[in-house]
Design a protein around this motif. Structure first.
Motif, PDB file in Angstrom:
ATOM      1  N   SER A  28       0.809  -1.234   0.077  1.00  0.00           N
ATOM      2  CA  SER A  28      -0.231  -0.042   0.118  1.00  0.00           C
ATOM      3  C   SER A  28       0.681   1.466   0.236  1.00  0.00           C
ATOM      4  CB  SER A  28      -0.884   0.053   1.171  1.00  0.00           C
ATOM      5  OG  SER A  28      -1.860   1.006   1.023  1.00  0.00           O
ATOM      6  N   THR A  29       0.839   2.115   0.978  1.00  0.00           N
ATOM      7  CA  THR A  29       1.564   3.492   0.867  1.00  0.00           C
ATOM      8  C   THR A  29       2.861   3.178   1.221  1.00  0.00           C
ATOM      9  OG1 THR A  29       0.770   3.953   3.254  1.00  0.00           O
ATOM     10  CG2 THR A  29      -0.416   4.917   1.353  1.00  0.00           C
ATOM     11  N   CYS A  57      -2.240   8.491   2.438  1.00  0.00           N
ATOM     12  CA  CYS A  57      -2.779   7.623   3.188  1.00  0.00           C
ATOM     13  C   CYS A  57      -4.279   8.221   3.337  1.00  0.00           C
ATOM     14  CB  CYS A  57      -2.309   7.759   4.720  1.00  0.00           C
ATOM     15  SG  CYS A  57      -0.574   7.035   5.082  1.00  0.00           S
ATOM     16  N   ALA A  60      -5.764   6.404   0.201  1.00  0.00           N
ATOM     17  CA  ALA A  60      -5.985   5.041   0.106  1.00  0.00           C
ATOM     18  C   ALA A  60      -7.215   4.768   1.025  1.00  0.00           C
ATOM     19  CB  ALA A  60      -4.620   4.488   0.605  1.00  0.00           C
ATOM     20  N   ASN A  63     -10.433   5.326  -0.759  1.00  0.00           N
ATOM     21  CA  ASN A  63     -10.550   4.565  -2.097  1.00  0.00           C
ATOM     22  C   ASN A  63     -10.391   5.345  -3.516  1.00  0.00           C
ATOM     23  OD1 ASN A  63     -10.213   2.089  -3.545  1.00  0.00           O
ATOM     24  ND2 ASN A  63     -12.531   1.711  -3.460  1.00  0.00           N
TER      25      ASN A  63
END
Length: 70
Positions: A28-29, A57, A60, A63
Motif C-alpha cells: 500500500s502506501t 494515506c 488510500a 479509495n
C-alpha cells in the motif's frame, strides 16, 4: 512511524537508506514509500516535509487516488 524508523536508521548508520539495503519493499502506501526512497532515492525529509505520506494515506483510506507531482 515507518518514516521515523527509517530516519533513525539513517542517523545511526550515517548513510542514506537506499545505500543500506539490497531490497526495499512495502504494501500500500509503504510500497510507494519503498519506491521513492529506494530506486528514486528521494530523501526521507523531502517525502515527509512535502506531506506526500499523509495525502497518500488519506487517498488510500477513501479509495480515491489523485496523482501528486513528486
Amino acid at each position: 512511524m515507518a518514516i521515523e524508523t527509517l530516519k533513525q536508521i539513517e542517523i545511526l548508520c550515517q548513510a542514506p537508506i537506499h545505500t543500506l539495503f539490497d531490497y526495499i519493499c512495502g504494501v500500500s502506501t509503504g510500497g510507494l514509500l519503498a519506491v521513492l526512497v529506494g530506486p528514486m532515492k528521494m530523501p526521507l525529509d523531502r517525502w515527509e516535509n512535502a506531506g506526500y505520506y499523509e495525502r497518500l494515506c488519506g487517498c488510500a483510506a477513501n479509495n480515491m487516488c489523485v496523482m501528486y507531482p513528486i
